[in-house]
Design a protein around this motif. Structure first.
Motif, PDB file in Angstrom:
ATOM      1  N   THR A 113      -5.107   8.839   3.343  1.00  0.00           N
ATOM      2  CA  THR A 113      -4.858   9.346   1.992  1.00  0.00           C
ATOM      3  C   THR A 113      -6.110   9.459   1.130  1.00  0.00           C
ATOM      4  OG1 THR A 113      -4.298   7.084   1.298  1.00  0.00           O
ATOM      5  CG2 THR A 113      -2.468   8.531   1.911  1.00  0.00           C
ATOM      6  N   SER A 153       3.410   4.333  -0.821  1.00  0.00           N
ATOM      7  CA  SER A 153       3.740   4.968  -2.091  1.00  0.00           C
ATOM      8  C   SER A 153       5.125   4.555  -2.584  1.00  0.00           C
ATOM      9  CB  SER A 153       3.688   6.489  -1.942  1.00  0.00           C
ATOM     10  OG  SER A 153       4.228   7.118  -3.089  1.00  0.00           O
ATOM     11  N   SER A 161       0.793  -1.228   0.000  1.00  0.00           N
ATOM     12  CA  SER A 161       0.000   0.000   0.000  1.00  0.00           C
ATOM     13  C   SER A 161       0.829   1.284   0.000  1.00  0.00           C
ATOM     14  CB  SER A 161      -0.931   0.022   1.220  1.00  0.00           C
ATOM     15  OG  SER A 161      -0.171   0.044   2.420  1.00  0.00           O
ATOM     16  N   GLY A 191       6.682   3.509 -10.124  1.00  0.00           N
ATOM     17  CA  GLY A 191       6.914   4.774  -9.442  1.00  0.00           C
ATOM     18  C   GLY A 191       7.082   5.901 -10.441  1.00  0.00           C
ATOM     19  N   SER A 215       6.578   5.831  -5.238  1.00  0.00           N
ATOM     20  CA  SER A 215       7.277   7.060  -5.615  1.00  0.00           C
ATOM     21  C   SER A 215       7.912   7.723  -4.408  1.00  0.00           C
ATOM     22  CB  SER A 215       6.304   8.037  -6.290  1.00  0.00           C
ATOM     23  OG  SER A 215       5.784   7.492  -7.480  1.00  0.00           O
ATOM     24  N   ARG A 216       7.196   7.733  -3.296  1.00  0.00           N
ATOM     25  CA  ARG A 216       7.744   8.350  -2.091  1.00  0.00           C
ATOM     26  C   ARG A 216       8.907   7.536  -1.538  1.00  0.00           C
ATOM     27  NH1 ARG A 216       4.785   9.077   3.656  1.00  0.00           N
ATOM     28  NH2 ARG A 216       6.382  10.335   4.679  1.00  0.00           N
ATOM     29  N   ASP A 261       1.551   4.137  -9.478  1.00  0.00           N
ATOM     30  CA  ASP A 261       1.586   4.350  -8.035  1.00  0.00           C
ATOM     31  C   ASP A 261       0.382   5.176  -7.581  1.00  0.00           C
ATOM     32  OD1 ASP A 261       2.607   4.295  -5.441  1.00  0.00           O
ATOM     33  OD2 ASP A 261       3.732   6.156  -5.726  1.00  0.00           O
ATOM     34  N   ALA A 262      -0.392   4.623  -6.659  1.00  0.00           N
ATOM     35  CA  ALA A 262      -1.548   5.296  -6.063  1.00  0.00           C
ATOM     36  C   ALA A 262      -1.819   4.600  -4.742  1.00  0.00           C
ATOM     37  CB  ALA A 262      -2.771   5.195  -6.981  1.00  0.00           C
ATOM     38  N   PRO A 263      -2.444   5.279  -3.782  1.00  0.00           N
ATOM     39  CA  PRO A 263      -2.678   4.644  -2.476  1.00  0.00           C
ATOM     40  C   PRO A 263      -3.400   3.309  -2.598  1.00  0.00           C
ATOM     41  CG  PRO A 263      -3.166   6.986  -2.350  1.00  0.00           C
ATOM     42  CD  PRO A 263      -2.919   6.681  -3.805  1.00  0.00           C
TER      43      PRO A 263
END
Length: 289
Positions: free
Chosen positions: A257, A129, A127, A163, A131-132, A190-192
């Motif tokens: 989120t 991110s 779950s 990402g 990208s983060r 990438d999404a929650p």
């Protein structure tokens, strides 16, 4: 810059960080397809437990004749260590530590320090991110999500999560790796919660609310989904298998989120607080003892 992987084949040298249920399953998947796998754990006791999990899982594959080699041959390709330096020379490392942000990012950074610049790093996050996570790494273009499903040997799905900085060639390579594991890739941006966790948790949380409100029993709620929608197991039993604590962590993240539709029901919070975590603790929405 091109990616140096064998076309339509797995990397010959693979690493897995974490040898719990998921990490052991991931290691098993690569081992039986011919990769040499090193699993790194936090201490000797955990490393021994990881080796035993993988050996047991591999033995079952041999007994079912699901592989073309014997157990000794499979285990000869396995190394278990407590040293991050064992990841040196690996072309792919999959991180499989618990869904705790600080633990994830610190673990990924520690692994990256021991990888060659052309090696690839993946997170098994369900779950968080991608990208983060990538933003905390030196080589974010070489990073993506590979979300395996529990139990890994039986599951036919791997979610490939792209990402913001993941290079396209890596996504193509990841598709080939998944197919070489005899599984099916589902590629998502990438999404929650990505696709699988977001949908799975939404159904599970509603099932918990129904149980909390006395709409039906756990068995009947699950059977409605198994018999009516052809789910292999119902949402409450699946939650027990995944772990109520894991589902709570994902729900809390999605709540933060995506809003109140993912607010964890009180019944889930109460069970986790009381130590009812599902199959691994012996009881959850069902009694597993």
């Amino acid at each position: 810059m091109s990616i140096s992987v064998l076309p339509a084949a797995l990397p010959k040298k693979v690493g897995v960080l974490g040898g719990g249920r998921m990490g052991a399953g991931i290691a098993h998947g690569f081992l039986i397809k011919g990769s040499h796998v090193v699993v790194v754990e936090r201490d000797e006791a955990s490393a021994l437990a990881a080796r035993e999990r993988i050996q047991s899982s591999a033995a079952k594959s041999v007994e079912r004749r699901a592989v073309d080699c014997n157990l000794d041959e499979i285990l000869s390709r396995l190394e278990v260590s407590v040293n991050y330096g064992a990841f040196g020379g690996r072309k792919l490392v999959v991180e499989a530590v618990p869904e705790i942000w600080d633990l994830k990012i610190s673990s990924l950074r520690a692994v990256e320090e021991h990888l060659d610049t052309d090696a690839f790093l993946a997170s098994n996050t369900s779950s968080l991110s991608v990208s983060r996570l990538a933003s905390g790494l030196k080589r974010p273009a070489n990073f993506l999500g590979l979300h395996f499903f529990n139990p890994v040997p039986a599951s036919t799905l791997i979610e490939v999560v792209i990402g913001g900085q993941t290079r396209p060639e890596l996504v193509d390579a990841a598709r080939r790796w998944v197919e070489a594991l005899d599984k099916t890739p589902v590629v998502v941006n990438d999404a929650p919660g990505f696709a699988s966790s977001r949908l799975g948790v939404a159904i599970a949380l509603e099932a918990m609310r129904m149980l909390e409100e006395g709409v039906a029993s756990a068995d009947d709620i699950d059977n409605a989904m198994v018999l009516g929608y052809k789910h292999p197991t119902g949402p409450l039993k699946t939650t027990d298998i995944v772990g109520l604590d894991v589902r709570l962590g994902i729900a809390e993240y999605l709540h933060s989120t995506l809003g109140d539709r993912f607010a964890p029901p009180q019944i889930l919070r109460d069970k986790v607080e009381g130590g009812e975590l599902g199959r691994k603790s012996g009881t959850g929405f069902y009694n597993w003892s």
